[in-house]
Write a protein that holds these residues in place. Structure first.
Motif, PDB file in Angstrom:
ATOM      1  N   ASN A   1      -1.884   1.042  -7.647  1.00 42.18           N
ATOM      2  CA  ASN A   1      -2.663   1.997  -6.868  1.00 42.18           C
ATOM      3  C   ASN A   1      -4.134   1.772  -7.215  1.00 42.18           C
ATOM      4  O   ASN A   1      -4.627   2.222  -8.249  1.00 42.18           O
ATOM      5  N   ARG A   2      -4.835   1.074  -6.359  1.00 36.89           N
ATOM      6  CA  ARG A   2      -6.204   0.674  -6.659  1.00 36.89           C
ATOM      7  C   ARG A   2      -7.179   1.860  -6.689  1.00 36.89           C
ATOM      8  O   ARG A   2      -8.258   1.748  -7.264  1.00 36.89           O
ATOM      9  N   GLU A   3      -6.791   2.984  -6.095  1.00 36.98           N
ATOM     10  CA  GLU A   3      -7.652   4.164  -6.181  1.00 36.98           C
ATOM     11  C   GLU A   3      -7.846   4.597  -7.633  1.00 36.98           C
ATOM     12  O   GLU A   3      -8.877   5.175  -7.987  1.00 36.98           O
ATOM     13  N   MET A   4      -6.874   4.292  -8.456  1.00 39.42           N
ATOM     14  CA  MET A   4      -6.957   4.703  -9.855  1.00 39.42           C
ATOM     15  C   MET A   4      -8.029   3.927 -10.620  1.00 39.42           C
ATOM     16  O   MET A   4      -8.424   4.327 -11.720  1.00 39.42           O
TER      17      MET A   4
ATOM     18  N   THR B   1       0.846  -1.180   0.000  1.00 37.81           N
ATOM     19  CA  THR B   1       0.000   0.000   0.000  1.00 37.81           C
ATOM     20  C   THR B   1       0.886   1.236   0.000  1.00 37.81           C
ATOM     21  O   THR B   1       2.081   1.179   0.308  1.00 37.81           O
TER      22      THR B   1
ATOM     23  N   ALA C   1      -1.086   8.993  -5.393  1.00 40.02           N
ATOM     24  CA  ALA C   1      -1.433   8.858  -3.983  1.00 40.02           C
ATOM     25  C   ALA C   1      -1.144  10.132  -3.203  1.00 40.02           C
ATOM     26  O   ALA C   1      -1.632  10.290  -2.084  1.00 40.02           O
TER      27      ALA C   1
ATOM     28  N   ASN D   1     -10.942   3.959  -9.773  1.00 43.54           N
ATOM     29  CA  ASN D   1     -12.134   4.801  -9.647  1.00 43.54           C
ATOM     30  C   ASN D   1     -12.124   5.986 -10.602  1.00 43.54           C
ATOM     31  O   ASN D   1     -13.087   6.754 -10.637  1.00 43.54           O
ATOM     32  N   TYR D   2     -11.031   6.162 -11.351  1.00 47.85           N
ATOM     33  CA  TYR D   2     -10.992   7.233 -12.348  1.00 47.85           C
ATOM     34  C   TYR D   2     -11.855   6.804 -13.536  1.00 47.85           C
ATOM     35  O   TYR D   2     -12.346   5.678 -13.592  1.00 47.85           O
TER      36      TYR D   2
ATOM     37  N   SER E   1       1.606   6.138 -10.706  1.00 45.32           N
ATOM     38  CA  SER E   1       0.716   5.463  -9.763  1.00 45.32           C
ATOM     39  C   SER E   1       1.037   5.862  -8.327  1.00 45.32           C
ATOM     40  O   SER E   1       0.132   6.011  -7.498  1.00 45.32           O
TER      41      SER E   1
ATOM     42  N   ASP F   1      -3.963  14.987  -6.806  1.00 41.51           N
ATOM     43  CA  ASP F   1      -4.784  14.670  -7.973  1.00 41.51           C
ATOM     44  C   ASP F   1      -4.154  15.080  -9.300  1.00 41.51           C
ATOM     45  O   ASP F   1      -4.861  15.150 -10.315  1.00 41.51           O
TER      46      ASP F   1
ATOM     47  N   LYS G   1      -4.776  12.230 -11.718  1.00 42.54           N
ATOM     48  CA  LYS G   1      -6.213  12.139 -11.962  1.00 42.54           C
ATOM     49  C   LYS G   1      -6.688  13.258 -12.881  1.00 42.54           C
ATOM     50  O   LYS G   1      -7.483  13.033 -13.810  1.00 42.54           O
TER      51      LYS G   1
END
Length: 358
Positions: A194-197, A6, A166, A199-200, A162, A169, A172
């Motif tokens: 980076n798993r948040e990506m 992470t 974190a 959600n883009y 990536s 933005d 993003k």
């Protein structure tokens, strides 16, 4: 089951070096508010920090700096450099440096050995430049090896987007920007999941290239990166999230048993990747180039890796444009190695287009 690193394992910001004007920019204010407990150190310029840049003596603090130090500045010179390989253009950087510590990385040799992430806070200016630049190119009329339809812009030449994503933005915002440019897409290579990506909303206008090499070699030289199997395992999800998903076989390192290790890697790709990913998969193949100064520094913190990276018996000197003494595999040997790996790709992963191999 994934065992991803992470971002908290990679980044715990304790010190922020910053240029005097970063608070004038919304992104600068956002980042400083995100790390309220960090010690703030004002510097005249993001690339004039003697205790961090070009200081080989800080090798004992190398990993501490990468994990705990962030630098904030503004990107002054905005220009897109022509490219002819994985992109048509190299975009002006939204960052440089990296929190990971791959022992072969070319970025430290250019910007200082203890080289944590520098984030540029004037992202609106960078995006405005890129919008105008893409507008001047007009519609791309002819398909080529880089892309059949779009002008492609590399945004991650000097770091890993990536990990950058974190911190703030910037990435993003760039991904969103390219969904609005009718003639362009962006690309970057990464060694971090980076798993948040996920959600883009990239709308197939972002080409993410997961860097891959055999597991055993990655464990040795890909220091502080996401494990190879985790990178492969997440590729299907990134494709379903709207990314164009490619791979990058780089750097390719020669050692006893290297080709069998690549065979195992390709077999894993065959078993894990979905048909959708396979249909659009492409790669570049780039064999190792190493650097004498980096080799000497690596001997102080990671000598085991140098046993495979520094091989004078099979390497030849190649001077860079800046006069640095680099080494790469001898021409005759390298030609054979390239052919062997290309042939293995053709045999085991024929669906994967090879853009170039050298």
């Amino acid at each position: 089951m994934l065992h991803e690193k992470t971002i908290d394992h990679l980044l715990t910001i304790h010190e922020i070096y910053h240029e005097p004007n970063v608070l004038e920019f919304p992104r600068g204010r956002e980042i400083l508010a995100k790390y309220p407990d960090a010690k703030l150190i004002e510097v005249p310029s993001h690339n004039q920090i003697p205790e961090l840049f070009g200081f080989e003596g800080s090798v004992e603090d190398w990993l501490w700096n990468k994990k705990n130090v962030l630098i904030l500045g503004t990107k002054k010179a905005l220009s897109a450099r022509p490219n002819t390989r994985s992109s048509h253009w190299v975009a002006p950087s939204q960052s440089n440096g990296c929190t990971m510590s791959c022992s072969y990385c070319y970025v430290p040799r250019r910007k200082g050995y203890a080289n944590p992430i520098t984030t540029f806070v004037n992202i609106e200016q960078i995006m405005g430049y890129l919008t105008r630049h893409a507008g001047r190119q007009g519609k791309k009329l002819l398909p080529d090896a880089i892309d059949p339809e779009y002008w492609v812009y590399e945004i991650g030449e000097n770091g890993d987007c990536s990990a950058d994503a974190a911190i703030c933005d910037n990435v993003k915002d760039l991904i969103a920007l390219y969904t609005t440019l009718p003639n362009a897409k962006l690309t970057f290579a990464t060694k971090f999941v980076n798993r948040e990506m996920l959600n883009y909303n990239p709308q197939r206008k972002t080409r993410i290239r997961f860097s891959l090499m055999p597991h055993t070699m990655s464990k040795l030289v890909d220091v502080r990166t996401t494990p190879i199997s985790d990178r492969i395992a997440v590729m299907n999800e990134f494709y379903e999230a709207g990314y164009e998903v490619n791979v990058s076989f780089a750097p390719v390192i020669y050692y006893d048993g290297w080709l069998e290790d690549w065979r195992r890697l390709f077999t894993e790709m065959n078993e894990v990747l979905s048909e959708g990913v396979k249909r659009q998969l492409a790669t570049e193949i780039i064999f190792l180039t190493h650097n004498e100064a980096l080799h000497n520094v690596n001997l102080l913190w990671h000598p085991k890796g140098e046993e495979v990276l520094w091989r004078p018996d099979i390497q030849q000197v190649k001077y860079s444009q800046t006069g640095q003494r680099n080494v790469r595999y001898k021409n005759n040997l390298k030609g054979e190695l390239v052919n062997e790996l290309v042939n293995l790709c053709t045999e085991l992963i024929p669906y994967c287009v090879i853009r170039y191999a050298f």
